[in-house]
Design an enzyme around this catalytic site. Structure first.
Site, PDB file in Angstrom:
ATOM      1  N   ALA A 158      24.305 -16.895  -1.841  1.00  0.00           N
ATOM      2  CA  ALA A 158      24.686 -15.703  -2.544  1.00  0.00           C
ATOM      3  C   ALA A 158      24.860 -15.351  -3.577  1.00  0.00           C
ATOM      4  O   ALA A 158      25.857 -15.656  -3.617  1.00  0.00           O
ATOM      5  CB  ALA A 158      24.427 -14.311  -1.170  1.00  0.00           C
ATOM      6  N   LYS A 159      24.484 -14.396  -4.391  1.00  0.00           N
ATOM      7  CA  LYS A 159      25.793 -14.493  -5.743  1.00  0.00           C
ATOM      8  C   LYS A 159      26.600 -13.204  -5.036  1.00  0.00           C
ATOM      9  O   LYS A 159      25.751 -12.110  -5.290  1.00  0.00           O
ATOM     10  CB  LYS A 159      24.655 -13.946  -6.729  1.00  0.00           C
ATOM     11  CG  LYS A 159      25.453 -13.840  -8.113  1.00  0.00           C
ATOM     12  CD  LYS A 159      24.444 -14.158  -9.096  1.00  0.00           C
ATOM     13  CE  LYS A 159      26.129 -13.453 -10.763  1.00  0.00           C
ATOM     14  NZ  LYS A 159      26.259 -14.976 -11.083  1.00  0.00           N
ATOM     15  N   ALA A 160      26.617 -13.493  -4.308  1.00  0.00           N
ATOM     16  CA  ALA A 160      27.358 -12.624  -3.972  1.00  0.00           C
ATOM     17  C   ALA A 160      29.779 -12.177  -4.303  1.00  0.00           C
ATOM     18  O   ALA A 160      29.925 -13.715  -4.768  1.00  0.00           O
ATOM     19  CB  ALA A 160      28.082 -12.484  -2.373  1.00  0.00           C
TER      20      ALA A 160
END
Length: 291
Positions: A158-160
């Site tokens: 994820a781009k979290a």
């Protein structure tokens, strides 16, 4: 001249389906994402009025939100259209675009099952992440003390927001030593990426890049691999160990913000800003403006 602070600008931000004046676009101090890093986001660039690979970025935004366990209350078309419309509404042609989705403030604590999921998009004029002069001479990278986490310890696909805490710490530490950025190893001690960009190396006319099994397989990364193959440059994805860096001739970073940026130094290792790196840098600059 100092840059304008991001909370005090003219313009509009799209938030939960409405265009809000920039200075009035706020969230409460007890927003869950601020305390527990439950936000997913994207970084996109517009060139000549067109956002490069917008649909791919939006697809990844939805994947990231799904990994974090919530559903974005808008369709992908809603997000794509809002990005395009916001660019026009703010009068930008070359700009950076930041969609972000997060949990709100109904519940405070680790559990936030009832929290409203919010979405916002901001665009602003932003030059290259690194100055043109730095790009041409090649960046200097420190070696970070922090490592990219294992896939079973963090949502690495994820781009979290939470995944970027150690990136900020690493970049700040590098800058304090006079470097431009930092190279991060992964949990196994293998070469991974920089703090906000993927990395490539050149040896004997071929590209070598770490296998993205615990960090993002960047959209720019994949674009550059395609550009290299168009030039009949062989691209090898593999495990790269730190002691191999002495044998590489060139190195560069890739990312939406970094674009294609050459490296001249990583810790004790030096690299030339060579023809393969420069040709891919120019190819990428041309590709993003051709859409």
């Amino acid at each position: 001249m100092a840059a304008l602070p991001y909370d005090d600008r003219d313009g509009w931000i799209w938030m939960d389906g409405t265009y809000v004046p920039w200075r009035e676009c706020n969230v409460h101090i007890l927003t869950h994402a601020l305390h527990y890093a439950g936000a997913a986001f994207e970084g996109q660039r517009a060139y000549n009025g067109k956002i490069f690979k917008l649909a791919e970025h939006t697809d990844r935004l939805f994947r990231s939100a799904n990994i974090l366990g919530y559903e974005i209350p808008f369709t992908k078309d809603d997000i794509n259209n809002a990005c395009d419309e916001l660019l026009v509404k703010n009068g930008f042609t070359d700009a950076y675009c930041r969609p972000v989705v997060w949990r709100g403030s109904e519940m405070m604590g680790v559990s936030a099952q009832q929290n409203t999921i919010h979405a916002a998009i901001a665009v602003w004029e932003w030059p290259s992440y690194f100055s043109p002069e730095a790009r041409l001479r090649g960046l200097r990278l420190d070696i970070s003390e922090w490592r990219r986490p294992a896939p079973d310890t963090a949502p690495t696909d994820a781009k979290a927001s939470g995944l970027y805490m150690i990136c900020t710490m690493s970049k700040h530490a590098a800058e304090a030593k006079g470097y431009d950025d930092a190279l991060m190893y992964d949990y196994r001690g293998q070469v991974a990426e920089a703090t906000g960009a993927n990395i490539f190396f050149v040896k004997d006319g071929e590209l070598h890049t770490p296998t993205p099994d615990c960090f993002l397989d960047g959209i720019t990364r994949r674009t550059v691999m395609g550009l290299a193959r168009k030039r009949n440059i062989n691209v090898i994805e593999r495990v790269i160990m730190p002691d191999e860096l002495a044998g590489f001739e060139q190195a560069f970073l890739t990312g939406t913000a970094a674009e294609v940026t050459p490296l001249s130094e990583i810790g004790p290792w030096n690299f030339e800003v060579g023809e393969i790196t420069k040709s891919l840098m120019y190819d990428y600059d041309e590709a993003v403006r051709a859409v």
